[in-house]
Design a protein around this motif. Sequence first.
Motif, mmCIF file in Angstrom:
data_model
loop_
_atom_site.group_PDB
_atom_site.id
_atom_site.type_symbol
_atom_site.label_atom_id
_atom_site.label_comp_id
_atom_site.label_asym_id
_atom_site.label_seq_id
_atom_site.Cartn_x
_atom_site.Cartn_y
_atom_site.Cartn_z
ATOM 1 N N TYR A 259 0.818 -1.207 0.000
ATOM 2 C CA TYR A 259 0.000 0.000 0.000
ATOM 3 C C TYR A 259 0.859 1.267 0.000
ATOM 4 N N GLU A 260 1.990 1.231 0.692
ATOM 5 C CA GLU A 260 2.880 2.408 0.726
ATOM 6 C C GLU A 260 3.468 2.683 -0.652
ATOM 7 N N VAL A 261 3.922 1.636 -1.335
ATOM 8 C CA VAL A 261 4.516 1.818 -2.658
ATOM 9 C C VAL A 261 3.453 2.251 -3.667
ATOM 10 N N ASN A 262 2.260 1.694 -3.557
ATOM 11 C CA ASN A 262 1.182 2.088 -4.463
ATOM 12 C C ASN A 262 0.833 3.560 -4.289
ATOM 13 N N LYS A 263 0.804 4.012 -3.050
ATOM 14 C CA LYS A 263 0.514 5.429 -2.768
ATOM 15 C C LYS A 263 1.605 6.311 -3.360
ATOM 16 N N GLU A 264 2.844 5.883 -3.203
ATOM 17 C CA GLU A 264 3.973 6.628 -3.749
ATOM 18 C C GLU A 264 3.912 6.658 -5.280
ATOM 19 N N TYR A 265 3.549 5.541 -5.871
ATOM 20 C CA TYR A 265 3.511 5.426 -7.340
ATOM 21 C C TYR A 265 2.452 6.346 -7.944
ATOM 22 N N ARG A 266 1.336 6.499 -7.226
ATOM 23 C CA ARG A 266 0.238 7.303 -7.766
ATOM 24 C C ARG A 266 0.459 8.795 -7.550
#
Length: 267
Positions: A259-266
Motif C-alpha cells: 500500500y505504501e509503494v502504491n501510494k507513492e507510485y500514484r
Amino acid sequence: MIESYKEIFLAVCLLILPLLYKTSDVSRYYLKYTIYISYCMFVALILIPFFCLRPRNIKNLEISGRICSFASTLISLKYELRNTQYIAEDKSYIIVSNHQSMLDILGMFHLWPIMKKCNAISKNEVFYAWPLGLGAWLCGLIFIPRDNVEKSKQIMTETCEKIKKEKTKLWIFPEGKRFSDGKIHPFKKGAFHLAISSELPILPVVFNQYSFLDHKKKTFDPGTVIVTILPPISTAGKTLDDLEDVLEDTHKKMSTTFYEVNKEYRS
C-alpha cells in the motif's frame, strides 16, 4: 495467384497492426501479451539445445532471466528493483511474493541475474506448455502435482534439503493463484511450513499494483513495476506452533509495503 494474395494479406496486416496498437486499447492489450509470450517462447526454443548440455541446472534460469528480461522493453514496461542487497546474498531463503499477473514472471527474470541461484515452484500444467514448459524443466523448475498431496509434500521436502545443501533460494507465491484486485490475499500455509520445518529464513518480495493493466477493461498501458525486497524474517527457534504468527507477520509487512509503494507510485 495464391502467393500474391498471401503477400497482399501480409502487407495489410503489417499496416493495420501498428494502427490498432496505437488506437485500440483492446488490440494493444492482446498484442502486448502476444509479444511477451511469443518472445519468451522464441528464447526458449533458442536456449533449449544449450540447456540440454546441462539439464536441470538452475544456473540456466540466470541465463533465461538475462535474455527474457528484454521483453519488458518490447511491451513498454520499466522495472525498478529495491533493496536487492537482500536477495543477492549467497544464502538459502524461502522467497514469498504476491501474485497478480504473468508479468510477475517478467519481474523474476529481472531478479534472476541478481539472485543467481534461485529455483521456483510451479503447477504441473505449466510443463506441458511447450516450448516454455520444456525450457523451464531443463532449468530445474520444480513442478508440483496439485492433485497429489503426498507426492507434493515429498517433492517439497526433498527440495528444501537440496536448497539448504547448495545455498540456493526457493520462490513461492503463497496466495496460490493470481489476484489483480489491488490487495494481497490471505496466504496458504505451505511456504511457511517449509520455512519453519527447514529453519530457513523467509524473504518477502512485493510487486506494486499493476495500475497500468486492467484485465476487465482490456487495457495495457506503459508503466513501471516496483519490486521491493524486504529484510529476511528469521524462523530460528520457531516451531509449527508459531506458523500462524509467522504467516500473519509476513502478510502484514508485505501488505503495508504494497500500500505504501502504491501510494507513492500514484503521487
